[in-house]
Design a protein around this motif. Structure first.
Motif, PDB file in Angstrom:
ATOM      1  N   LEU A 125      -2.058  31.842  -5.458  1.00 53.42           N
ATOM      2  CA  LEU A 125      -1.533  33.071  -6.050  1.00 53.42           C
ATOM      3  C   LEU A 125      -1.445  34.180  -5.018  1.00 53.42           C
ATOM      4  O   LEU A 125      -2.130  34.161  -3.997  1.00 53.42           O
ATOM      5  CB  LEU A 125      -2.470  33.530  -7.174  1.00 53.42           C
ATOM      6  N   GLU A 126      -0.611  35.120  -5.301  1.00 56.71           N
ATOM      7  CA  GLU A 126      -0.470  36.261  -4.387  1.00 56.71           C
ATOM      8  C   GLU A 126      -1.737  37.102  -4.402  1.00 56.71           C
ATOM      9  O   GLU A 126      -2.023  37.851  -3.497  1.00 56.71           O
ATOM     10  CB  GLU A 126       0.709  37.124  -4.838  1.00 56.71           C
ATOM     11  N   THR A 127      -2.455  36.963  -5.510  1.00 58.83           N
ATOM     12  CA  THR A 127      -3.640  37.801  -5.692  1.00 58.83           C
ATOM     13  C   THR A 127      -4.889  37.207  -5.094  1.00 58.83           C
ATOM     14  O   THR A 127      -5.959  37.788  -5.184  1.00 58.83           O
ATOM     15  CB  THR A 127      -3.874  38.046  -7.195  1.00 58.83           C
ATOM     16  N   GLY A 128      -4.783  36.056  -4.519  1.00 63.49           N
ATOM     17  CA  GLY A 128      -5.988  35.478  -3.932  1.00 63.49           C
ATOM     18  C   GLY A 128      -5.709  34.205  -3.172  1.00 63.49           C
ATOM     19  O   GLY A 128      -4.579  33.741  -3.081  1.00 63.49           O
ATOM     20  N   PRO A 129      -6.736  33.696  -2.588  1.00 57.28           N
ATOM     21  CA  PRO A 129      -6.625  32.522  -1.737  1.00 57.28           C
ATOM     22  C   PRO A 129      -6.588  31.213  -2.509  1.00 57.28           C
ATOM     23  O   PRO A 129      -6.498  30.152  -1.927  1.00 57.28           O
ATOM     24  CB  PRO A 129      -7.895  32.591  -0.894  1.00 57.28           C
ATOM     25  N   PHE A 188      -5.807  27.776 -11.140  1.00 63.47           N
ATOM     26  CA  PHE A 188      -6.927  26.988 -11.659  1.00 63.47           C
ATOM     27  C   PHE A 188      -8.231  27.344 -10.973  1.00 63.47           C
ATOM     28  O   PHE A 188      -9.234  27.649 -11.596  1.00 63.47           O
ATOM     29  CB  PHE A 188      -6.624  25.503 -11.466  1.00 63.47           C
ATOM     30  N   HIS A 189      -8.208  27.300  -9.648  1.00 65.03           N
ATOM     31  CA  HIS A 189      -9.433  27.561  -8.898  1.00 65.03           C
ATOM     32  C   HIS A 189      -9.770  29.041  -8.815  1.00 65.03           C
ATOM     33  O   HIS A 189     -10.895  29.421  -8.602  1.00 65.03           O
ATOM     34  CB  HIS A 189      -9.294  26.962  -7.497  1.00 65.03           C
ATOM     35  N   SER A 190      -8.754  29.831  -8.996  1.00 66.06           N
ATOM     36  CA  SER A 190      -8.996  31.270  -8.972  1.00 66.06           C
ATOM     37  C   SER A 190      -9.899  31.604 -10.142  1.00 66.06           C
ATOM     38  O   SER A 190     -10.809  32.412 -10.061  1.00 66.06           O
ATOM     39  CB  SER A 190      -7.669  31.998  -9.119  1.00 66.06           C
ATOM     40  N   ARG A 191      -9.653  30.943 -11.246  1.00 63.41           N
ATOM     41  CA  ARG A 191     -10.469  31.162 -12.434  1.00 63.41           C
ATOM     42  C   ARG A 191     -11.874  30.635 -12.155  1.00 63.41           C
ATOM     43  O   ARG A 191     -12.868  31.259 -12.466  1.00 63.41           O
ATOM     44  CB  ARG A 191      -9.888  30.387 -13.607  1.00 63.41           C
ATOM     45  N   ARG A 192     -11.926  29.471 -11.604  1.00 62.21           N
ATOM     46  CA  ARG A 192     -13.208  28.849 -11.299  1.00 62.21           C
ATOM     47  C   ARG A 192     -14.059  29.754 -10.405  1.00 62.21           C
ATOM     48  O   ARG A 192     -15.260  29.857 -10.575  1.00 62.21           O
ATOM     49  CB  ARG A 192     -12.997  27.527 -10.559  1.00 62.21           C
ATOM     50  N   ALA A 193     -13.401  30.359  -9.463  1.00 62.21           N
ATOM     51  CA  ALA A 193     -14.131  31.148  -8.474  1.00 62.21           C
ATOM     52  C   ALA A 193     -14.910  32.287  -9.106  1.00 62.21           C
ATOM     53  O   ALA A 193     -16.072  32.492  -8.803  1.00 62.21           O
ATOM     54  CB  ALA A 193     -13.165  31.699  -7.434  1.00 62.21           C
ATOM     55  N   TYR A 194     -14.270  32.975  -9.974  1.00 64.01           N
ATOM     56  CA  TYR A 194     -14.939  34.122 -10.577  1.00 64.01           C
ATOM     57  C   TYR A 194     -15.268  33.857 -12.022  1.00 64.01           C
ATOM     58  O   TYR A 194     -16.331  33.459 -12.380  1.00 64.01           O
ATOM     59  CB  TYR A 194     -14.046  35.358 -10.490  1.00 64.01           C
ATOM     60  N   HIS A 195     -14.300  34.076 -12.850  1.00 59.49           N
ATOM     61  CA  HIS A 195     -14.496  34.002 -14.291  1.00 59.49           C
ATOM     62  C   HIS A 195     -15.726  33.240 -14.705  1.00 59.49           C
ATOM     63  O   HIS A 195     -16.056  32.229 -14.127  1.00 59.49           O
ATOM     64  CB  HIS A 195     -13.281  33.320 -14.916  1.00 59.49           C
ATOM     65  N   GLN A 196     -16.342  33.739 -15.709  1.00 60.76           N
ATOM     66  CA  GLN A 196     -17.559  33.134 -16.224  1.00 60.76           C
ATOM     67  C   GLN A 196     -18.422  32.671 -15.063  1.00 60.76           C
ATOM     68  O   GLN A 196     -18.416  33.273 -14.033  1.00 60.76           O
ATOM     69  CB  GLN A 196     -17.185  31.952 -17.114  1.00 60.76           C
ATOM     70  N   VAL A 197     -19.066  31.592 -15.225  1.00 63.73           N
ATOM     71  CA  VAL A 197     -19.922  31.035 -14.180  1.00 63.73           C
ATOM     72  C   VAL A 197     -20.854  32.059 -13.576  1.00 63.73           C
ATOM     73  O   VAL A 197     -21.730  31.749 -12.820  1.00 63.73           O
ATOM     74  CB  VAL A 197     -19.074  30.405 -13.060  1.00 63.73           C
ATOM     75  N   ASP A 198     -20.663  33.307 -13.955  1.00 67.65           N
ATOM     76  CA  ASP A 198     -21.583  34.285 -13.391  1.00 67.65           C
ATOM     77  C   ASP A 198     -22.219  35.091 -14.515  1.00 67.65           C
ATOM     78  O   ASP A 198     -22.481  36.255 -14.421  1.00 67.65           O
ATOM     79  CB  ASP A 198     -20.853  35.199 -12.412  1.00 67.65           C
ATOM     80  N   LYS A 199     -22.384  34.419 -15.620  1.00 71.31           N
ATOM     81  CA  LYS A 199     -22.991  35.093 -16.754  1.00 71.31           C
ATOM     82  C   LYS A 199     -24.500  34.893 -16.728  1.00 71.31           C
ATOM     83  O   LYS A 199     -25.092  34.474 -17.691  1.00 71.31           O
ATOM     84  CB  LYS A 199     -22.443  34.507 -18.055  1.00 71.31           C
ATOM     85  N   LYS A 200     -25.076  35.164 -15.634  1.00 71.08           N
ATOM     86  CA  LYS A 200     -26.507  34.922 -15.526  1.00 71.08           C
ATOM     87  C   LYS A 200     -27.279  36.027 -16.245  1.00 71.08           C
ATOM     88  O   LYS A 200     -27.916  35.826 -17.236  1.00 71.08           O
ATOM     89  CB  LYS A 200     -26.907  34.919 -14.071  1.00 71.08           C
TER      90      LYS A 200
END
Length: 187
Positions: free
Chosen positions: A165-169, A173-185
């Motif tokens: 994506l233009e918005t990231g590296p 699919f992986h852009s979501r993986r990188a941030y979204h959720q997964v950090d709801k500690k």
DNA sequence: CCCTGATTCGC
DNA sequence: GCGAATCAGG
């Protein structure tokens, strides 16, 4: 001709609602949504502060929050500087590196007792990238997803390589993986 | 990326 | 007083 809309009138009623909801722990955006259109999250926060309501909970901790010693002075009324601005993309990238998922087959023993104590292991479901689409480090470019897959120490390591994506590296699919959720500690 | 609140400052 | 824009952290 009656004015049927009150865009931003902080009536006692609304202020009450604001106080109540704020104290109940609702987020500013939620309160804004509850109060109705015309009220944005910023409006709520602004009012909250004006009312000195911030800090809905201070049990035993005088945490003055990070007090910006010097204000960066966010230039308003910015003037067009020769029309040349920072190129799109890139920008500020918050620290966050994806952890390559180990696709190794993990043998799980059927231990009811242990199983009850542990929570379900996160599925390592990843995108399957056909060999002809896989990229090594040297094959990456500005438009290839740079999400690492596999173990860097073994040969089955490669990069996603989908169109990023233009918005990231990463690709979507992986852009979501990188941030979204997964950090709801949270504590 | 999404979200949160905090702060500043022009209106 | 108001709230958009911005900053900063998760």
């Amino acid at each position: 001709m009656v004015s049927g809309a009150q865009p931003a009138g902080w009536t006692d009623e609304r202020v009450e609602t604001l106080k109540k909801l704020w104290m109940e722990g609702l987020s500013a955006s939620q309160i804004a949504g509850e109060l109705g259109e015309g009220v944005t999250r910023n409006a709520v926060i602004g009012k909250v502060h004006r009312l000195k309501l911030s800090a809905r909970a201070k049990p035993t901790n005088s945490t003055p929050r990070a007090r910006p010693a010097s204000r960066p002075a966010p230039r308003r009324v910015a003037s067009p500087s020769s029309g040349l601005s920072g190129m799109g993309g890139a920008a500020k990238m918050r620290s966050s590196m994806p952890r390559p998922q180990s696709v190794g087959a993990t043998a799980l023993a059927h231990d009811p007792q242990l199983e009850a104590d542990l929570y379900v292991a996160p599925a390592v479901a990843e995108l399957f990238i056909p060999e002809d689409k896989r990229l090594n480090l040297l094959q990456l470019n500005e438009h290839t997803c740079k999400w690492p897959i596999g173990d860097p120490l073994t040969k089955d390591f490669y990069f996603c390589g989908q169109h990023s994506l233009e918005t990231g590296p990463y690709c979507e699919f992986h852009s979501r993986r990188a941030y979204h959720q997964v950090d709801k500690k949270r504590r």
